[in-house]
Design a protein around this motif. Structure first.
Motif, mmCIF file in Angstrom:
data_model
loop_
_atom_site.group_PDB
_atom_site.id
_atom_site.type_symbol
_atom_site.label_atom_id
_atom_site.label_comp_id
_atom_site.label_asym_id
_atom_site.label_seq_id
_atom_site.Cartn_x
_atom_site.Cartn_y
_atom_site.Cartn_z
ATOM 1 N N ASN A 29 0.829 -1.205 0.000
ATOM 2 C CA ASN A 29 0.000 0.000 0.000
ATOM 3 C C ASN A 29 0.863 1.255 0.000
ATOM 4 O O ASN A 29 0.552 2.236 -0.684
ATOM 5 C CB ASN A 29 -0.920 -0.006 1.217
ATOM 6 C CG ASN A 29 -1.873 1.171 1.233
ATOM 7 O OD1 ASN A 29 -2.713 1.323 0.349
ATOM 8 N ND2 ASN A 29 -1.743 2.032 2.234
ATOM 9 N N GLN A 41 -1.524 -1.557 -5.753
ATOM 10 C CA GLN A 41 -2.850 -2.073 -5.406
ATOM 11 C C GLN A 41 -3.107 -3.467 -5.996
ATOM 12 O O GLN A 41 -3.892 -4.240 -5.445
ATOM 13 C CB GLN A 41 -3.934 -1.099 -5.896
ATOM 14 C CG GLN A 41 -3.835 0.282 -5.272
ATOM 15 C CD GLN A 41 -3.873 0.238 -3.749
ATOM 16 O OE1 GLN A 41 -4.745 -0.387 -3.156
ATOM 17 N NE2 GLN A 41 -2.899 0.876 -3.113
ATOM 18 N N VAL A 63 -1.861 -5.823 -3.463
ATOM 19 C CA VAL A 63 -2.767 -5.833 -2.311
ATOM 20 C C VAL A 63 -3.947 -6.762 -2.576
ATOM 21 O O VAL A 63 -4.319 -7.586 -1.727
ATOM 22 C CB VAL A 63 -3.267 -4.410 -1.981
ATOM 23 C CG1 VAL A 63 -4.377 -4.459 -0.920
ATOM 24 C CG2 VAL A 63 -2.127 -3.541 -1.484
ATOM 25 N N MET A 86 -4.313 -1.035 4.547
ATOM 26 C CA MET A 86 -4.561 0.041 3.578
ATOM 27 C C MET A 86 -4.981 1.339 4.262
ATOM 28 O O MET A 86 -5.638 2.190 3.660
ATOM 29 C CB MET A 86 -5.641 -0.404 2.586
ATOM 30 C CG MET A 86 -5.201 -1.541 1.685
ATOM 31 S SD MET A 86 -6.455 -1.954 0.445
ATOM 32 C CE MET A 86 -6.386 -0.482 -0.585
#
Length: 311
Positions: free
Chosen positions: A226, A231, A234, A303
């Motif tokens: 993050n 992303q 993630v 996040m």
């Protein structure tokens, strides 16, 4: 979380501020917590738990010694978090296995030799102190340019506090969920009923500790990704974590549910199993839902959205 993000960006000055400020905060919190435990011991033992007069002295001494364990453990939290933040779970887990095994063997040996509860609690203090020393040595070798020392940086504190405030709410809620039941049973129904309640709960939580290992390993990776704005990684971590939890936890909990009676009978006998089997089965169902929530919680916090799991 903050260590993994800062390290990913290569900011050594900020890293040193986070570690020193965190150490100072946890030192003070540990000291306050230890004092509160000491001051509230007589009230807890005599007025809340109604421990018999024959056992009250030992119980009070155990609480006093545990206050020291709490203080040491708070400092250890900071030390353990550093190699975890660098995703060096091999270091953390190998040391935890060694210390856990040493703690268990020491406890068994003390009880086998006829020592009392006090000796076991003292042994816990020794293990906590040893853990602190071991991780302190690891960190000095792992981060030669960063030392563990007293320090305070206001901006760093506010950064920790903003995230930590919501994390604190989550932790308090977790403690209420996982600890308050036993406390209330002890108050309203007496400690005798806990004999049938604690073993199945202990069994299910030991099996559930596997999930905690998965989440603690994923969290710094999510935080790092993050911080770097990755992303895609993630999302990949979230999917892989969810699959791994389902793959590992569902069979374990299914075994606890289906084989509850056999497990409790083998462990503590048939008479005990009659009382504890339904408890174990209900716990198995409950912990399925808890397992399903793990991945969303970890990713939300990684996040920078701690409000979601906190509320």
């Amino acid at each position: 979380k903050n260590i993994s993000q800062t390290y990913a960006k290569g900011d050594k000055d900020a890293l040193a501020k986070i570690i020193s400020t965190s150490f100072s905060i946890f030192f003070v919190l540990g000291l306050i917590g230890a004092i509160l435990i000491i001051l509230s011991t007589k009230f807890i033992v005599q007025d809340l738990l109604h421990v018999s007069s024959a056992l009250s002295s030992s119980a009070e001494v155990a609480f006093y010694i545990s206050a020291l364990t709490f203080f040491i453990s708070m400092i250890t939290v900071v030390l353990v978090s550093i190699p975890s933040a660098f995703q060096r779970m091999d270091i953390v887990n190998s040391r935890n296995i060694f210390l856990g095994l040493l703690n268990a063997l020491g406890t068994v040996l003390l009880l086998a030799l006829g020592y009392s509860l006090i000796a076991v609690v003292v042994w816990n203090v020794v293990i906590s102190a040893l853990a602190t020393l071991i991780f302190l040595i690891i960190i000095t070798k792992f981060l030669p340019g960063v030392s563990i020392r007293w320090g305070f940086d206001k901006e760093t504190f506010l950064k920790l506090f903003r995230f930590g405030g919501y994390k604190f709410i989550s932790n308090i809620s977790g403690q209420i969920i996982f600890q308050l039941d036993r406390f209330l049973i002890g108050i309203f129904s007496g400690v005798t009923l806990l004999a049938f309640y604690n073993p199945p709960l202990t069994l299910i939580q030991k099996g559930f500790s596997t999930l905690l290992s998965i989440s603690s390993a994923t969290f710094p990776a999510v935080s790092e990704s993050n911080a770097l704005g990755d992303q895609i990684r993630v999302k990949e971590l979230y999917i892989r974590m969810s699959r791994l939890i389902a793959f590992i936890m569902f069979p374990i909990l299914a075994i606890f549910f289906i084989g509850a009676e056999q497990l409790m009978s083998l462990w503590l006998g048939e008479e005990f199993a009659r009382e504890s089997t339904p408890v174990l089965r209900i716990f198995a169902i409950a912990y399925i839902f808890i397992a399903l929530s793990a991945a969303p919680v970890v990713v939300s916090e990684g996040m920078d959205k701690p409000k979601i799991p906190a509320f």
